[in-house]
Design an enzyme around this catalytic site. Structure first.
Site, PDB file in Angstrom:
ATOM      1  CB  THR A  89     -42.640  24.170  -5.611  1.00 11.14           C
ATOM      2  OG1 THR A  89     -43.836  24.589  -6.263  1.00 11.14           O
ATOM      3  CG2 THR A  89     -42.451  24.988  -4.336  1.00 11.14           C
ATOM      4  CG  HIS A  90     -43.648  20.738  -8.448  1.00 17.57           C
ATOM      5  ND1 HIS A  90     -43.767  19.397  -8.184  1.00 17.57           N
ATOM      6  CD2 HIS A  90     -44.326  21.376  -7.450  1.00 17.57           C
ATOM      7  CE1 HIS A  90     -44.506  19.224  -7.094  1.00 17.57           C
ATOM      8  NE2 HIS A  90     -44.853  20.412  -6.621  1.00 17.57           N
ATOM      9  CD  GLU A 116     -21.598  21.598 -17.782  1.00 18.27           C
ATOM     10  OE1 GLU A 116     -22.549  21.306 -18.510  1.00 18.27           O
ATOM     11  OE2 GLU A 116     -20.490  21.965 -18.238  1.00 18.27           O
ATOM     12  CB  SER A 165      -0.919  -0.007   1.229  1.00 17.22           C
ATOM     13  OG  SER A 165      -0.153  -0.205   2.405  1.00 17.22           O
ATOM     14  CB  SER A 197     -17.549  25.158 -27.849  1.00 14.10           C
ATOM     15  OG  SER A 197     -17.597  24.411 -29.039  1.00 14.10           O
ATOM     16  CE  LYS A 219     -22.551  25.942 -25.670  1.00  8.50           C
ATOM     17  NZ  LYS A 219     -22.436  24.517 -25.949  1.00  8.50           N
TER      18      LYS A 219
HETATM   19  N1  ARG Z   1      -1.066  -1.328   5.451  1.00  8.95           N
HETATM   20  C1  ARG Z   1      -1.948  -1.869   6.418  1.00  8.95           C
HETATM   21  C2  ARG Z   1      -3.293  -1.152   6.334  1.00  8.95           C
HETATM   22  O1  ARG Z   1      -3.331  -0.101   5.884  1.00  8.95           O
HETATM   23  C3  ARG Z   1      -1.402  -1.673   7.781  1.00  8.95           C
HETATM   24  C4  ARG Z   1      -1.876  -2.657   8.773  1.00  8.95           C
HETATM   25  C5  ARG Z   1      -1.381  -3.995   8.443  1.00  8.95           C
HETATM   26  N2  ARG Z   1      -1.618  -4.944   9.450  1.00  8.95           N
HETATM   27  C6  ARG Z   1      -1.522  -6.266   9.228  1.00  8.95           C
HETATM   28  N3  ARG Z   1      -1.750  -7.015  10.228  1.00  8.95           N
HETATM   29  N4  ARG Z   1      -1.267  -6.751   8.065  1.00  8.95           N
HETATM   30  O2  ARG Z   1      -4.294  -1.690   6.711  1.00  8.95           O
END
Ligand code: ARG
Length: 462
Positions: free
Chosen positions: A154-155, A289, A22, A276, A282
């Site tokens: 309204t509406h 948006e 991660s 545009s 435009k």
């Molecule tokens: N990267 C993990 C998370 O964000 C950290 C915790 C990981 N813990 C574990 N027991 N694998 O959840």
């Protein structure tokens, strides 16, 4: 080599590393992680797990890593999975064996929970400030438009006349509640999970109150399983953000509608519109948006995390690593939307003449005609029918109510007198609605004054 490799006979493959790592997104938490680790090492010192010298080494090592991350000289390694293990590895490389003591009486489970809470707390405070800016802008524009009469709908059909100030102050109330929701969530999450460790706390006499106060929490979580399993705070943040985005989106929808040739109530500043590539005439409300469109991802992030959490047994499960990207994306999206919306609103030109023309064009004062009769003793239901018939005849003759003569009025009811002409002027219809919360300029002025007081005290003791 993995920090947890002792139990294994072989290394994970590259696919697995890439898949479960991660670091590409949780590196965002580096500051909180380092701050959390310094606080934790202080608690380790207090209960005698490390010496004063070791504490000083760990602290100095972590501060050096922080500096190097900020100056961009550090490259994280997916092999070390996440921000927590990357920093721990960097620390051990720098200070040696002492670095390996840092993870005593701690787990990544309470580590990630404390980091994520600290991160969100900070981001929510920023958002509260941005929304306060929006609230201020709304009161400023409203104050200048207390008697800018416009149709209320309204509406999406002309209903009763209001003023631009009244309309804008409706949004003030919505965004005010949004600040409240975000703040509630920030205050509810203000308990430190550090010391929950993997799930069952620790055998060391760790001072949880100490780390909590060092990290600016107002207390500690009461149950170690909950401390590492709870992601309510992230879900609450996503829910509060979803409501905020829904409000922004409604407002954007109105700005888009009002900027059409058919309405012509507003003109966007060039800085917040685009052209545009084919149609030279435009001027498109792209910013409004896009904000309306970005609601989709914020709702999606909320549904995503609710779904991730719904079937998880206690305590930590790796599924929970999926909590971060949606939250980070929501933080970026909401901040981005507010950073464009506020100046777009502040530079919007309101065409009061077009609004007034729209108020005058139809039968928006029909309720006032009925009220006129009711005030002179005609039962409201009867008055309603009389005025309905009057409107019907106006439609046939192609006339608005204020172009009828007194004779026309008298023909449907002898109760009408000369003063009907005054009673149906849009400005009088609005002024007459001087009930608290109503559109009468004096009421809206009071609302603005109260709102300013609210804004002045919004960040006291925060
Ligand atoms: N990267 C993990 C998370 O964000 C950290 C915790 C990981 N813990 C574990 N027991 N694998 O959840």
């Amino acid at each position: 080599m993995k920090l947890w490799s002792g139990r294994f006979k072989k290394e994970t493959g590259k696919e697995m590393d890439d898949f479960h790592s991660s670091i590409s997104f949780d590196m965002r938490l580096y500051k909180q992680d380092i701050k959390g680790s310094i606080a934790h090492s202080k608690a380790l010192l207090k209960c005698g797990i490390i010496t004063q010298e070791e504490y000083a080494n760990i602290k100095e090592g972590l501060e050096g890593i922080l500096e190097d991350i900020e100056s961009g000289t550090i490259r994280f390694d997916t092999g070390y999975e996440d921000i927590h293990m990357n920093i721990e590895k960097l620390l051990t490389d720098r200070i040696g064996e002492t670095g390996k003591k840092l993870h005593t009486a701690r787990s990544r489970n309470d580590q990630v929970a404390v980091d994520f809470k600290m991160y969100l707390r900070e981001q929510i405070k920023d958002l509260e400030l941005s929304i306060a800016g929006l609230l201020r802008t709304l009161t400023d524009i409203a104050e200048q438009n207390l008697d800018a009469f416009m149709p209320g709908y309204t509406h999406l059909q002309h209903a009763q006349p209001v003023t631009l100030a009244h309309h804008l102050m409706a949004y003030f109330e919505m965004f005010k509640r949004d600040v409240g929701r975000l703040r509630d969530c920030r205050q509810r999450m203000d308990k430190s999970p550090l010391g929950s460790c993997a799930l069952a706390g620790t055998t060391y006499p760790l001072d949880r109150e100490l780390t909590a106060s060092l990290l600016g929490f107002n207390g500690i979580t009461a149950n170690s399983l909950d401390g590492v399993s709870d992601r309510d705070y992230a879900i609450e943040f996503l829910a509060a953000s979803s409501v905020l985005m829904m409000h922004l989106s409604r407002f954007c929808e109105e700005i888009i509608l009002w900027s059409t040739g058919e309405f012509g109530f507003v003109e966007l500043d060039d800085a917040y519109s685009t052209g545009s590539s084919i149609m030279p005439q435009k001027k498109n409300p792209d910013a409004a948006e896009l904000i309306r469109g970005k609601v989709g991802r914020v709702y999606g992030n909320l549904m995503g995390l609710l779904t991730v959490m719904k079937g998880l047994p206690l305590a930590y499960n790796k599924d929970m690593q999926e909590d971060k990207e949606g939250v980070f994306d929501t933080v970026d999206t909401v901040k981005g939307c507010l950073s464009v919306f506020v100046p777009m609103l502040a530079t919007l030109k309101f065409n009061k003449t077009a609004m007034y023309k729209a108020v005058k064009s139809g039968f928006i004062n029909a309720t006032d005609v009925a009220d006129y009769l009711a005030k002179k003793g005609v039962p409201f239901r009867t008055a309603h029918r009389i005025v309905g018939e009057l409107v019907q005849s106006c439609i046939q003759r192609g006339l608005p109510l204020d172009r009828l003569s007194l004779e026309d009025y008298k023909r449907v009811s002898p109760v009408f007198e000369e003063d009907i002409m005054d009673a149906i002027k849009p400005e009088n219809c609005v002024k007459a609605r001087s009930i608290p919360g109503g559109p009468a300029p004096q009421q809206v002025k009071k609302h603005i004054e109260k709102s300013r007081e609210f804004l002045a005290g919004l960040f006291e003791n925060q």
